[in-house]
Design a protein around this motif. Sequence first.
Motif: not given
Length: 292
Positions: A13-16, A201-203, A225-231
Amino acid sequence: MSAAGRVPGFGARLATAMAAHGPLCVGIDPHPGLLHDWGLTDDATGLERFSLTAVEALAGSVAAVKPQAAFFERHGSAGVAVLERVVADLRAAGTLCVVDAKRGDIGSTMQAYADAYLGDSSPLAGDAVTVSPYLGFGSLRPVLDLATTTGRGVFVLCLTSNPEGASVQHATDPDGVPVAVRVARQAAAANAGVVAAGEPMGPVGLVVGATTGDAVRRLGVDLAAVRGPLLAPGVGAQGATADDLRDVFGAAREQVLASTSRAVLAAGPTVTGLREAARRAAGEVAAVLGRG
């Protein structure tokens, strides 16, 4: 829907949202000084006017909005009620809400924090919450588990911009691995199954300050490599420029959700001024990250 027929998770949802509005998260940080600048009183009434004006301006205009819980809590129960209203209004508008609470504890207490900020029945539960891993990454298990169950996200502090943070985050464990590297690896492990199932991306994301300079490279933190969002807080008033994002995040730029607060909020108190400031900031960040 995801390939498995489930409702998309937070990372998807964040990627969208970032694709639609640009990779920008705007914080709602009702500092006493900002309330004054807007001609508002430093009480729950001023807080409500400030916060709901920001929501009106930002909802539907940016990828995510990040209310800072402490500035609501300082006004007691009336302030927390305003935070609940902000969360509800953002949900109604379809705009992702990251509650910036930075909670961290152990056992049943951490479970209670998870219920408060990630539980379906809680009025404080946005789409994601910030947490601290410095009682051990394993202490976050209640939060990680409930985020998976409810389709929400977690942003884990990894490399922060405050000078004091380096004494903990840059330190090495008995195996010689920097703490920040260990946190990033554990976040990557938590995301592995979700990404393998087809989510972009993961949660489980990380908080990595945009003003951390060369720390990512020097410590060897593999953010991609985290494959998640970076704030990435610190853009604007805290000294980081959009160009710093490219230097700090490198190959992980696609995962970055840049965060700014005062640089946009200073354009208030009008809805038009706030919305235009957010539009400019989103465009600048998207351009430097190669996503404009």
